[in-house]
Scaffold this active site. Structure first.
Site, PDB file in Angstrom:
ATOM      1  N   ASP A 120       0.919  -1.159  -0.085  1.00 58.12           N
ATOM      2  CA  ASP A 120       0.137   0.002   0.060  1.00 58.12           C
ATOM      3  C   ASP A 120       0.782   1.040   0.126  1.00 58.12           C
ATOM      4  OD1 ASP A 120      -2.359   1.570   0.178  1.00 58.12           O
ATOM      5  OD2 ASP A 120      -2.279   1.635   2.226  1.00 58.12           O
ATOM      6  N   SER A 121       0.265   2.179  -0.257  1.00 57.56           N
ATOM      7  CA  SER A 121       1.198   3.786  -0.188  1.00 57.56           C
ATOM      8  C   SER A 121       1.307   3.992   1.189  1.00 57.56           C
ATOM      9  CB  SER A 121       0.212   4.727  -1.016  1.00 57.56           C
ATOM     10  OG  SER A 121      -1.039   4.641  -0.485  1.00 57.56           O
ATOM     11  N   CYS A 147      -3.518  -1.081  -2.398  1.00 54.60           N
ATOM     12  CA  CYS A 147      -3.871   0.320  -2.897  1.00 54.60           C
ATOM     13  C   CYS A 147      -4.679   0.231  -4.036  1.00 54.60           C
ATOM     14  CB  CYS A 147      -2.410   0.883  -3.129  1.00 54.60           C
ATOM     15  SG  CYS A 147      -2.536   2.821  -3.408  1.00 54.60           S
ATOM     16  N   GLU A 179      -4.592   9.196   8.175  1.00 56.48           N
ATOM     17  CA  GLU A 179      -3.249   8.853   8.323  1.00 56.48           C
ATOM     18  C   GLU A 179      -2.961   9.844   9.889  1.00 56.48           C
ATOM     19  OE1 GLU A 179      -0.484   7.256   6.928  1.00 56.48           O
ATOM     20  OE2 GLU A 179      -1.747   5.903   5.715  1.00 56.48           O
ATOM     21  N   CYS A 220     -10.778   2.783  -1.761  1.00 57.54           N
ATOM     22  CA  CYS A 220      -9.466   3.277  -1.159  1.00 57.54           C
ATOM     23  C   CYS A 220      -9.144   2.420   0.101  1.00 57.54           C
ATOM     24  CB  CYS A 220      -9.719   4.734  -0.718  1.00 57.54           C
ATOM     25  SG  CYS A 220      -8.138   5.304   0.094  1.00 57.54           S
ATOM     26  N   HIS A 233      -7.948   3.052   2.757  1.00 53.77           N
ATOM     27  CA  HIS A 233      -8.094   3.491   3.995  1.00 53.77           C
ATOM     28  C   HIS A 233      -9.516   3.413   4.743  1.00 53.77           C
ATOM     29  CE1 HIS A 233      -3.973   4.844   3.399  1.00 53.77           C
ATOM     30  NE2 HIS A 233      -3.980   5.544   4.441  1.00 53.77           N
TER      31      HIS A 233
HETATM   32  N1  DGL Z   1      -3.935   3.655  -0.877  1.00 55.19           N
HETATM   33  C1  DGL Z   1      -4.417   4.668  -1.581  1.00 55.19           C
HETATM   34  C2  DGL Z   1      -5.767   3.864  -2.111  1.00 55.19           C
HETATM   35  O1  DGL Z   1      -6.246   2.992  -1.964  1.00 55.19           O
HETATM   36  C3  DGL Z   1      -5.020   5.753  -0.663  1.00 55.19           C
HETATM   37  C4  DGL Z   1      -3.813   6.556  -0.136  1.00 55.19           C
HETATM   38  C5  DGL Z   1      -3.130   7.309  -0.988  1.00 55.19           C
HETATM   39  O2  DGL Z   1      -3.582   8.392  -1.540  1.00 55.19           O
HETATM   40  O3  DGL Z   1      -1.878   7.054  -1.251  1.00 55.19           O
HETATM   41  O4  DGL Z   1      -6.191   4.645  -3.223  1.00 55.19           O
END
Ligand code: DGL
Length: 259
Positions: free
Chosen positions: A7-8, A70, A154, A182, A184
């Site tokens: 993930d990011s 992600c 976050e 997403c 999150h």
């Molecule tokens: N992990 C990203 C997603 O699922 C969300 C967070 C980001 O913008 O990096 O789209």
């Protein structure tokens, strides 16, 4: 070898938790590229380059299968990774995304209108719209970019996140299903359910582990390589002061270290 989850940032921990609950015996390697978070407001070129660097790193750490939790990285990079990068760089490794299983879940029960909340990059890619229409050509789709939510989560500002959810919900009252597109958003799925009580809210943490289980049952050429010592490693590319707290909300004894 390990199951990798990419993930990011930390949102993918929710998905990892769901995997671990359903499939506890396997070894997991989590990587959150928090140095570059949020991906959602980056260009496609940046997102692809970060995603490729993450794949190289995770493969070097022994991941046999990588789930890109992600949504933004799935939307922008998955096709390139599967079709161009993996065949040359690591043909024995499998990389999967989250969009298709989510779309399949959202289209259950004869829905007519589907809403999507996601990052700006995911909405710009129209990946959900395209995949929904491939399965059900006449489905109505409303896509809304919700860029305020990831920073609020976050930074552990859940009250603020709820205010935004309340505001966005005004435009989503007439959808049958809402995709939380997403990583999150499973953390704030209760807010969506509270403000949209008549909508079927599709949250990836509730569907993705079963999909992985099915996949592993069907793919012995991957499954037979996976270690079964219940080992877990959690890595991020940078810490912020809330990282440990957000992670500890999900796992009691989690230790996150810098990659
Ligand atoms: N992990 C990203 C997603 O699922 C969300 C967070 C980001 O913008 O990096 O789209």
């Amino acid at each position: 070898m390990k199951i990798g989850v990419f993930d990011s940032g930390l949102g993918g921990l929710v998905i990892t938790k769901a995997f671990i609950e359903k499939l506890p015996e396997y070894n997991y390697f989590y990587y959150g590229d928090s140095a570059h978070l949020p991906y959602g407001d980056k260009t496609s070129g940046q997102i692809l380059s970060y995603s490729l660097a993450a794949m190289r790193y995770m493969i070097s750490k022994g991941c046999k299968i990588i789930i890109i939790a992600c949504n933004t990285a799935t939307a922008i990079s998955l096709r390139y990774i599967q079709q161009r990068f993996i065949p040359q760089y690591a043909p024995d490794v499998k990389v999967l995304g989250v969009v298709i299983p989510t779309v399949e879940s959202a289209l259950q029960n004869n829905v007519k209108k589907v809403g999507i909340v996601a990052t700006s990059a995911t909405v710009r890619s129209h990946i959900y719209l395209q995949e929904l229409k491939k399965i059900k050509t006449d489905v109505d789709v409303v896509e809304i970019a919700t860029p305020e939510l990831v920073p609020a989560i976050e930074n552990n500002k859940f009250n603020l996140a709820e205010e935004f959810v309340k505001e966005y919900s005004q435009s989503l009252k007439n959808v049958d299903s809402l995709i939380l597109g997403c990583t999150h958003y499973p953390l704030i799925k209760d807010y969506f359910r509270k403000h949209l009580p008549d909508v079927h809210v599709v949250s990836q943490d509730e569907l993705i582990a079963e999909k992985l289980q099915n996949y592993l049952q069907r793919h012995n050429e991957i499954e037979s390589f996976l270690g079964r010592n219940s080992l877990r490693e959690f890595k991020v590319s940078s810490f912020n002061k809330h990282s440990q707290k957000v992670a500890a909300n999900l796992f009691d004894d989690i230790v996150i270290t810098k990659a």
